[in-house]
Design a protein around this motif. Structure first.
Motif, mmCIF file in Angstrom:
data_model
loop_
_atom_site.group_PDB
_atom_site.id
_atom_site.type_symbol
_atom_site.label_atom_id
_atom_site.label_comp_id
_atom_site.label_asym_id
_atom_site.label_seq_id
_atom_site.Cartn_x
_atom_site.Cartn_y
_atom_site.Cartn_z
ATOM 1 N N TYR A 277 0.837 -1.186 0.000
ATOM 2 C CA TYR A 277 0.000 0.000 0.000
ATOM 3 C C TYR A 277 0.882 1.251 0.000
ATOM 4 C CZ TYR A 277 -3.539 -3.250 1.870
ATOM 5 O OH TYR A 277 -4.371 -4.314 2.080
ATOM 6 N N SER A 278 0.281 2.323 -0.437
ATOM 7 C CA SER A 278 0.835 3.655 -0.220
ATOM 8 C C SER A 278 -0.327 4.637 -0.203
ATOM 9 C CB SER A 278 1.846 4.030 -1.315
ATOM 10 O OG SER A 278 2.527 5.215 -0.956
ATOM 11 N N TRP A 279 -0.079 5.840 0.259
ATOM 12 C CA TRP A 279 -1.163 6.811 0.374
ATOM 13 C C TRP A 279 -0.574 8.214 0.273
ATOM 14 C CZ3 TRP A 279 1.110 4.230 4.312
ATOM 15 C CH2 TRP A 279 1.636 4.988 5.367
ATOM 16 N N LEU A 280 -1.462 9.144 0.010
ATOM 17 C CA LEU A 280 -1.076 10.554 -0.067
ATOM 18 C C LEU A 280 -2.172 11.389 0.574
ATOM 19 C CD1 LEU A 280 0.924 12.708 -1.195
ATOM 20 C CD2 LEU A 280 -0.584 12.852 -3.203
ATOM 21 N N PRO A 281 -1.900 12.029 1.731
ATOM 22 C CA PRO A 281 -2.910 12.922 2.327
ATOM 23 C C PRO A 281 -3.241 14.068 1.360
ATOM 24 C CG PRO A 281 -1.179 12.410 3.909
ATOM 25 C CD PRO A 281 -0.711 11.899 2.579
ATOM 26 N N ILE A 282 -4.501 14.390 1.254
ATOM 27 C CA ILE A 282 -4.920 15.459 0.347
ATOM 28 C C ILE A 282 -4.479 16.819 0.869
ATOM 29 C CG2 ILE A 282 -6.954 16.652 -0.565
ATOM 30 C CD1 ILE A 282 -6.261 14.131 -2.024
ATOM 31 N N LEU A 283 -4.511 16.991 2.159
ATOM 32 C CA LEU A 283 -4.125 18.266 2.767
ATOM 33 C C LEU A 283 -2.795 18.121 3.476
ATOM 34 C CD1 LEU A 283 -7.512 19.473 4.343
ATOM 35 C CD2 LEU A 283 -6.540 20.079 2.116
ATOM 36 N N ASN A 284 -2.020 19.154 3.361
ATOM 37 C CA ASN A 284 -0.776 19.252 4.104
ATOM 38 C C ASN A 284 -0.784 20.596 4.809
ATOM 39 O OD1 ASN A 284 1.784 19.048 5.131
ATOM 40 N ND2 ASN A 284 2.824 19.453 3.188
ATOM 41 N N CYS A 285 -0.970 20.568 6.123
ATOM 42 C CA CYS A 285 -1.127 21.796 6.901
ATOM 43 C C CYS A 285 -2.280 22.625 6.345
ATOM 44 C CB CYS A 285 0.166 22.608 6.915
ATOM 45 S SG CYS A 285 1.553 21.753 7.673
ATOM 46 N N ASP A 286 -3.392 21.956 6.110
ATOM 47 C CA ASP A 286 -4.637 22.576 5.631
ATOM 48 C C ASP A 286 -4.517 23.148 4.229
ATOM 49 O OD1 ASP A 286 -5.954 21.971 7.984
ATOM 50 O OD2 ASP A 286 -5.326 23.833 8.953
ATOM 51 N N ARG A 287 -3.554 22.724 3.481
ATOM 52 C CA ARG A 287 -3.401 23.190 2.102
ATOM 53 C C ARG A 287 -3.395 21.990 1.169
ATOM 54 N NH1 ARG A 287 1.683 26.486 -0.669
ATOM 55 N NH2 ARG A 287 0.716 26.647 -2.740
ATOM 56 N N LEU A 288 -4.078 22.138 0.027
ATOM 57 C CA LEU A 288 -4.176 21.057 -0.941
ATOM 58 C C LEU A 288 -2.795 20.703 -1.489
ATOM 59 C CD1 LEU A 288 -6.229 19.299 -2.546
ATOM 60 C CD2 LEU A 288 -6.116 21.045 -4.338
ATOM 61 N N GLN A 289 -2.489 19.399 -1.472
ATOM 62 C CA GLN A 289 -1.191 18.934 -1.953
ATOM 63 C C GLN A 289 -1.254 18.646 -3.453
ATOM 64 O OE1 GLN A 289 1.829 16.859 0.565
ATOM 65 N NE2 GLN A 289 0.029 15.708 1.185
ATOM 66 N N THR A 290 -0.388 19.265 -4.208
ATOM 67 C CA THR A 290 -0.262 18.996 -5.634
ATOM 68 C C THR A 290 1.217 18.968 -5.988
ATOM 69 O OG1 THR A 290 -0.421 21.366 -6.150
ATOM 70 C CG2 THR A 290 -2.465 20.078 -6.230
ATOM 71 N N GLY A 291 1.509 18.388 -7.150
ATOM 72 C CA GLY A 291 2.885 18.337 -7.615
ATOM 73 C C GLY A 291 3.374 16.913 -7.792
ATOM 74 N N GLN A 292 4.698 16.763 -7.838
ATOM 75 C CA GLN A 292 5.337 15.462 -8.019
ATOM 76 C C GLN A 292 5.629 14.829 -6.659
ATOM 77 O OE1 GLN A 292 6.178 13.998 -10.945
ATOM 78 N NE2 GLN A 292 5.731 15.664 -12.384
ATOM 79 N N LYS B 196 12.181 3.161 1.098
ATOM 80 C CA LYS B 196 12.668 3.902 -0.059
ATOM 81 C C LYS B 196 11.490 4.280 -0.955
ATOM 82 C CE LYS B 196 15.779 3.415 -4.027
ATOM 83 N NZ LYS B 196 16.704 2.487 -4.734
ATOM 84 N N GLY B 197 11.572 5.470 -1.561
ATOM 85 C CA GLY B 197 10.528 5.909 -2.477
ATOM 86 C C GLY B 197 10.546 5.094 -3.753
ATOM 87 N N LEU B 198 9.445 4.407 -4.053
ATOM 88 C CA LEU B 198 9.383 3.513 -5.210
ATOM 89 C C LEU B 198 8.289 3.885 -6.203
ATOM 90 C CD1 LEU B 198 9.714 0.116 -3.290
ATOM 91 C CD2 LEU B 198 11.537 1.413 -4.426
ATOM 92 N N PHE B 199 7.310 4.652 -5.767
ATOM 93 C CA PHE B 199 6.147 4.935 -6.601
ATOM 94 C C PHE B 199 6.113 6.432 -6.934
ATOM 95 C CE2 PHE B 199 1.351 5.724 -6.525
ATOM 96 C CZ PHE B 199 1.235 5.524 -7.886
ATOM 97 N N ASN B 200 6.271 6.753 -8.203
ATOM 98 C CA ASN B 200 6.241 8.139 -8.664
ATOM 99 C C ASN B 200 4.846 8.476 -9.223
ATOM 100 O OD1 ASN B 200 9.232 7.120 -9.230
ATOM 101 N ND2 ASN B 200 9.286 9.322 -8.836
ATOM 102 N N LEU B 201 4.363 9.595 -8.816
ATOM 103 C CA LEU B 201 3.073 10.056 -9.334
ATOM 104 C C LEU B 201 3.040 11.570 -9.345
ATOM 105 C CD1 LEU B 201 0.173 9.998 -6.756
ATOM 106 C CD2 LEU B 201 2.552 9.605 -6.056
ATOM 107 N N GLU B 202 2.069 12.103 -10.059
ATOM 108 C CA GLU B 202 1.848 13.551 -10.130
ATOM 109 C C GLU B 202 0.378 13.825 -9.846
ATOM 110 O OE1 GLU B 202 2.335 17.332 -13.231
ATOM 111 O OE2 GLU B 202 2.780 15.279 -13.873
ATOM 112 N N VAL B 203 0.151 14.868 -9.068
ATOM 113 C CA VAL B 203 -1.203 15.284 -8.722
ATOM 114 C C VAL B 203 -1.370 16.742 -9.140
ATOM 115 C CG1 VAL B 203 -2.889 15.609 -6.874
ATOM 116 C CG2 VAL B 203 -1.303 13.674 -6.790
ATOM 117 N N GLN B 204 -2.400 17.008 -9.932
ATOM 118 C CA GLN B 204 -2.693 18.364 -10.366
ATOM 119 C C GLN B 204 -4.153 18.678 -10.068
ATOM 120 O OE1 GLN B 204 -0.604 20.592 -11.310
ATOM 121 N NE2 GLN B 204 1.173 19.231 -11.509
ATOM 122 N N ALA B 205 -4.404 19.930 -9.673
ATOM 123 C CA ALA B 205 -5.765 20.372 -9.347
ATOM 124 C C ALA B 205 -6.205 21.436 -10.341
ATOM 125 C CB ALA B 205 -5.830 20.917 -7.926
#
Length: 1292
Positions: free
Chosen positions: A665-680, A716-725
């Motif tokens: 499994y892996s996951w990505l919180p949508i908010l980081n310090c109450d701010r939307l997370q986007t990018g690589q 170790k970081g193995l999964f690369n993804l990009e998130v754009q809003a």
């Protein structure tokens, strides 16, 4: 004159030899008129002229008192109809937004929203607020719309133009008229034999007796017969450069769309048809190396193949049946490619193995290979039953759509794009259309061929080349390399196998939205289809460059792009890897949200999606695009969950029905310090199970767990993804995020400390941090600042209006907020990316003011961010007691009263270290931060309103606070505020209009609508702006254009105030402007030009005639437009003097008809002034002429008595024209430049060319004004608008 006495005749005779000819010339040139003493402009182009006292503006009437007295004393219907403005003149109305969709795109969970989201939803759904005036534009708009009316008139044929038809019967003897018309031969004496000439046709009624009265009646009827009702409309309008009174209304804000192209997938055909095939289309810009659209999914499978997948598609929504898509292109480029990726259901084997039947079998051999095809179809059906939810890459195709567009611009035929796929020209095209180059500053380096997307003709594209997909080259980077190879050469550098088949597409431009169209959020667009037809989807564009259009609709989408997975170093049998993507609101499996948009022929929204599988690849690349609809309210528990599986393509004997084997499994919180997370992102993968409370942390920073978490390859970081809003809610800019977060912390409901990134802000630091965020707003990136411009300005105006109480202390934010507004306005005007109109106004700001701005909510009794806050008393009126500050403006001393800009109930505090930090930042930015203000308050009961206003005096008014901030501003802030004064003027006007609309207009007179303090501020502002104009004209002559724009903005400000304030007060401001401009050492042509433009705008007011009191003329002219035979006997001397007084531009006339008097004064001065090529004279004449045209086309001036009164208003124009007739020769440039035809100076009076008739008569002893008097008497009988004068003006 027979009636003159002998004494007058003797006095007249004595004048004959009183002066010499030279003295008469000097008297004629030096003393007659205002400015007949002219300087040589060619020798001293910047010479300054002393302005005569007659040029100064007179003291205006008290218009309000005059109108009241006239309306009470007069019984005339005309007085009551035109005496005052209509009661419903001002309109403040809400205009419903024009939606493209059948309903607003708003969140369904609208009850419990964050303050920022709630404000955004309100902003995007509430109606526009438009301030207008009922009669605004009457006459002027009609005049501007009647261009070319003279072209549709019927040609009039007169007797001299009429020639009778030649009849077949020969004429024995010619007539005298026939001989005269025959110019081809020379007449001789024999031609005039009267006996041989035939008599001419008799003129009927030539000798009939007619009385004088009958002849007058006949002439009057003849004059009015077939007369065009709008004579001035027959003349073309003046040049656009002179039409400064036209203030364009900005277009209504709309959702941004580029050039739209409809692409319909007609067919996708291979040599064999054995299984379901799925197509995904998207646009790519090779030049920008970027994907510029979202994916569009298309399913062309037959019903038989769709039945293969029924176990995996519980239901099919109608919105997923689309086969047509509307793509949008904002920045057309010759390198825009449509890429079609083809997938199939996952099968056992490599891509090459699965594609082999398509390469070896042919449709012509279907009979021969029938058994093989049936077997392949049976295998495909088995794989669909078991692995129907999984896809695998298969093939791809591409076409350069911009090349097709250029080729189809002049052709309407099918296109076989075999060469276009390879970068060459299509063989079926005869020629390439020549299209004009696009005028874009951004694309100055664009190649020779540019594309007019919305005008090309529909075309059918056949793509015969389909490339087999390579399993190790799936990423967008690999695709762009392929496209670059295709563009460079007909054959890609790396050998790519092709699969026999073709794809057929229809492509056409879109002008109007078709029926059954869906938005990118799958909301039906207008018009809605009457029948249940196949839908058309709008595809969301990802523009290749910035788009500077503020958000107008609610949109909150998230795009997730898995890119790469690296399991190379893991000793496992996992090779067919698929990723399941879910959007979770918590950690329980039941918290999965159905917010993922589905593909074709399936559900509209899904809870989970799987990425395509690359067979036997431990380090696969991904090209999947996952589109999600973000919830309006996000919490720290919302996250993206990625589950990694190995997919067993072949079912083993000991394996159950499940083909998935969990990897991690892996996951990505949508908010980081109450701010939307986007990018690589590069995420580690956890094995076996998910940790407790994992959603509160990122995988990289997960705290230690008991028992320890087992990570793949040591965390170790193995999964690369990009998130754009793509969101109109989340700014995705540090400065904007910080500002909005702190602003909403003031509105309550926030738990302190406030978290912003890694920073925690306690309540006692909130004011300081908010000030810093306000100061840093102009430092935001231009694109997010423009996108959220409406929200930013609304928040800043709220801070100007409302005092904020934080921890028991009042936050002094008004001045900092005003300075931030000024900085933003300056930044937008200085940006080369944004457009301005002909008046120099930034289009974005003008649109906001006209459509969006509305008064901030009134201050609440308590603006408390914490429990310790106290409410200021609501029963108090704020005043400030403090030292006054004097600022010299030109030759005047302007007294600026220092008043509190927030809550003056709280005494000023000593500056702290934090305030010193803010001062340093402001000084570094060149802004002003005045010190503390000593303020107090006076109870409402002790405050006496001198104007007798009935409005509540304890409410803080936005227009008062804004005017105060303009008055007390200094430094760079003051300079920029007045440089772009148009913005603050229009802001003031709209806020004042909303304030007036809330008053009881029948009980609150104009004088009491606004406080004396506000009037003083307006007076100061007008004086400061006028001084700025004079300073630029005197010291910065290279910035004349800027001075003209400021001058125009000031004129429009007073133009608007005439409909809102005491009109006598506004006239006083006009007088101050005119006299202040005249007091400066400005060259006379420049001074007249500036004042002319200023007055032309004021005179374009829809109630100009009312303001000029046209109905109160002291005398009226005779009723006939020309002297009749019966009235040719001269009247008494006193009657002549009375008539002459009507044509005099006297002080009484200027005072009573104020605007008309000022404009005619400028005309007289302009006609008497010397200017190269008559530029100033033409500008003055155009101003008068346009004004007459607007009256002629005004429906309110149809009545005869109204026209008679209006014509009398312009009687002094006759005298001005007669006095200046000798100087209206615009064709002799040398003479008007100060030299006569011999090139000698005009100062040598003996060398002046032959004198005109007036000088000659004066030398002969005739009284100087006799000629003018006789002409005036003859022209004094005008009944309509002075048409001869209008024609004379046009001729000049």
């Amino acid at each position: 004159m027979a009636s003159l006495g002998s004494a007058e005749r003797r006095a007249f005779a004595l004048k004959i030899n009183r002066h010499t000819s030279a003295e008469v010339r000097r008297n004629f040139i030096g003393n007659y008129g205002l400015y007949h003493s002219r300087s040589n402009s060619s020798s001293s182009p910047t010479a300054y002229v002393n302005v005569p006292p007659a040029y100064d503006a007179v003291e205006p009437l008290d218009l309000e008192e005059f109108l009241m007295s006239q309306l009470r004393s007069e019984d005339s219907d005309l007085m009551h109809e035109f005496g005052d403005f209509p009661d419903d003149d001002l309109k403040v109305e809400q205009v419903e937004k024009e939606r493209r969709t059948i309903r607003h795109s708003v969140p369904e969970d609208g009850g419990d929203l964050d303050p920022h989201v709630r404000d955004c939803v309100k902003s995007y759904t509430q109606p526009w607020l438009v301030v207008s005036r009922r009669c605004q534009g009457d006459g002027w708009s009609a005049y501007s719309e009647r261009v070319g009316l003279h072209k549709v008139l019927h040609k009039q044929i007169f007797e001299s133009d009429f020639q009778p038809e030649n009849k077949d019967k020969p004429v024995k003897s010619p007539t005298l008229a026939g001989l005269s018309d025959d110019s081809s031969r020379t007449l001789t004496s024999c031609d005039f034999n009267l006996r041989s000439l035939a008599p001419d046709q008799r003129v009927e009624g030539l000798l009939a007796f007619s009385s004088h009265e009958e002849l007058d009646r006949f002439n009057q009827e003849a004059r009015h017969a077939k007369r065009h009702p709008e004579v001035f409309a027959l003349y073309p309008p003046p040049d656009e450069d002179d039409a400064v009174e036209i203030r364009p209304i900005p277009d209504c804000p709309k959702e941004h769309t580029g050039e739209r192209i409809l692409i319909r997938c007609q067919a996708m055909k291979f040599e064999i048809d054995i299984e379901p095939i799925f197509a995904t289309m998207a646009l790519y810009d090779l030049k920008e190396k970027k994907k510029i659209s979202e994916n569009f999914y298309c399913d062309l499978n037959s019903e038989q193949f769709r039945n293969f997948l029924k176990p995996h598609t519980p239901h099919v929504d109608h919105s997923t049946l689309a086969r047509s898509a509307i793509f949008s292109v904002t920045y057309p480029s010759p390198d825009i490619y449509l890429v079609i990726k083809i997938e199939k259901v996952l099968q056992q084997g490599e891509i090459s193995d699965c594609a082999d039947p398509y390469l070896t079998m042919r449709e012509s051999d279907s009979t021969k290979n029938r058994d093989k095809l049936e077997k392949l179809k049976s295998q495909a059906e088995a794989f669909c039953q078991r692995l129907g939810r999984y896809r695998m890459p298969f093939a791809w195709a591409t076409v350069n759509i911009m090349e097709v567009i250029s080729q189809t611009a002049a052709s309407d035929r099918d296109v076989t794009d075999s060469d276009s796929v390879k970068g060459g020209k299509s063989s079926s095209m005869d020629r390439k259309a020549q299209l004009p180059r696009r005028n874009s500053e951004r694309f100055t380096s664009m190649e020779e061929a540019c594309y007019n997307v919305h005008t090309f003709k529909p075309a059918t594209i056949t793509i015969p080349t389909i490339f087999k997909q390579e399993g190790d080259r799936l990423s967008d980077e690999d695709l762009l390399k392929f496209l670059a190879d295709i563009k460079k050469s007909s054959t890609p550098q790396r050998r790519i196998k092709t699969i026999p088949g073709c794809i057929k597409l229809d492509m056409s431009p879109i002008h109007d939205t078709p029926q059954a169209c869906l938005s990118t959020e799958l909301i039906p667009l207008i018009p809605v289809a009457e029948k249940n037809i196949r839908p058309i989807k709008e595809v969301l564009e990802f523009p290749s460059s910035e788009v500077y259009v503020p958000h107008n609709i609610y949109r909150n989408l998230l795009f997730v792009y898995p890119q790469r997975l690296n399991f190379v170093n893991r000793l496992t049998s996992a090779r067919n890897i698929a990723i399941k993507i879910q959007f979770m609101s918590g950690e329980d499996p039941s918290c999965v949200l159905p917010v993922i948009y589905g593909k074709s022929n399936g559900p509209e929204l899904l809870q989970e999606v799987y990425t395509p599988v690359t067979y036997h690849n431990k380090s696969p690349d991904f090209y999947e695009e996952v589109k999600l609809s973000l919830p309006a309210r996000l919490t720290e528990r919302h996250h993206l969950l990625f589950t990694f599986y190995h997919i067993s393509c072949q079912q083993k004997q000991n394996q159950s029905g499940n083909c998935e084997t969990l990897i991690g499994y892996s996951w990505l919180p949508i908010l980081n310090c109450d701010r939307l997370q986007t990018g690589q992102f590069c995420l580690p993968i956890v094995l076996e199970r998910l940790p407790v409370n994992y959603s509160l942390h990122t995988p990289e920073k997960l705290p230690p767990q008991v028992p320890p978490v087992k990570w793949m390859e040591s965390h170790k970081g193995l999964f690369n993804l990009e998130v754009q809003a793509v969101s109109s809610v989340h700014p995705q800019d540090n400065h904007l995020e910080r500002f909005f977060t702190l602003c909403h912390a003031l509105e309550g409901g926030t738990t302190f400390p406030v978290r912003i990134k890694d920073e925690k802000i306690p309540e006692n630091k909130l004011e300081h941090e908010l000030k810093l965020s306000i100061i840093s707003l102009p430092s935001s990136n231009l694109e997010p600042l423009v996108l959220f411009l409406h929200r930013v300005l609304d928040k800043l105006f709220t801070l100007i209006m409302q005092p904020m109480v934080i921890a028991g202390q009042t936050a002094n934010l008004a001045q900092i907020a005003f300075e931030s507004v000024v900085s933003i306005v300056n930044s937008l005007h200085n940006s080369q990316e944004l457009f301005r109109d002909q008046l120099g106004r930034n289009i974005l700001l003008a649109t906001y003011l006209y459509w969006v701005f509305r008064l901030p909510d009134p201050p609440r009794d308590v603006q408390n961010a914490g429990p310790a806050g106290s409410a200021p008393s609501s029963d108090s009126r704020y005043m400030t007691i403090g030292p006054s500050t004097a600022a010299r403006v030109g030759s005047m001393l302007l007294q600026s009263r220092i008043r509190s800009s927030s809550n003056p109930d709280i005494p000023a505090q000593q500056a702290s270290d934090e305030d010193a930090e803010i001062k340093d930042i402001l000084s570094a930015k060149g802004l002003n931060y005045p010190g503390s203000r000593v303020s107090t308050y006076v109870e409402t009961s002790n405050y006496q309103n001198s104007a007798g206003s009935t409005r509540p005096s304890n409410r803080k008014q936005f227009h008062e606070e804004l005017a105060l901030q303009m008055v007390v501003s200094t430094g760079v802030c003051r300079e920029n505020a007045y440089k772009y004064a148009w913005f603050f003027f229009e802001l003031l006007v709209k806020s004042m209009a909303q304030h007036v609309s809330q008053l009881d207009r029948y009980t609150v007179p104009r004088r009491s609508r606004f406080s004396d303090r506000f009037k003083d501020d307006v007076t100061t502002i007008v004086s400061v702006v006028t001084a700025e104009i004079c300073t630029i004209l005197v010291k910065q002559q290279k910035e004349v254009e800027q001075a003209e724009k400021i001058n125009i903005s000031l004129a429009f400000f007073l133009y608007d105030l005439l409909s809102l304030m005491d009109r006598g007060f506004v006239f006083q401001l006009v007088r101050n402007y005119c006299n202040q401009m005249s007091a400066k050492s400005v060259s006379m042509p420049t001074l007249i030009s500036m004042r002319l433009e200023f007055l032309r705008i004021l005179c374009s007011h829809e109630h100009y005639l009312n303001l000029s009191l046209f109905f109160s003329n002291p005398a009226s002219a005779p009723a006939s437009p020309c002297p009749s035979i019966s009235s040719q006997s001269s009247g008494s001397y006193q009657e002549q003097q009375r008539i002459l007084a009507l044509f005099d531009l006297s002080q009484e006339f200027k005072q009573q008809h104020y605007l008309t008097g000022l404009l005619l004064t400028e005309l007289s001065a302009a006609l008497d002034m010397e200017s190269e090529g008559g530029k100033v004279q033409r500008k003055a004449i155009n101003a008068i002429y346009s004004l007459l045209c607007s009256h002629d086309l005004d429906d309110r001036c149809v009545k005869t008595d109204v026209r008679a009164k209006v014509s009398a208003l312009y009687l002094p124009l006759v005298g001005i024209i007669i006095e200046s007739t000798n100087y209206l020769d615009f064709t002799v440039c040398d003479t008007r430049a100060g030299k006569n035809k011999t090139g000698e100076s005009e100062d040598d009076l003996e060398n002046v060319p032959p004198i005109n008739q007036s000088v000659a008569m004066a030398i002969a002893g005739n009284p100087f004004n006799t000629l003018g008097r006789n002409v005036l008497i003859s022209m004094a009988s005008l009944v309509k608008f002075m048409l001869p004068i209008g024609m004379t003006i046009v001729e000049f």
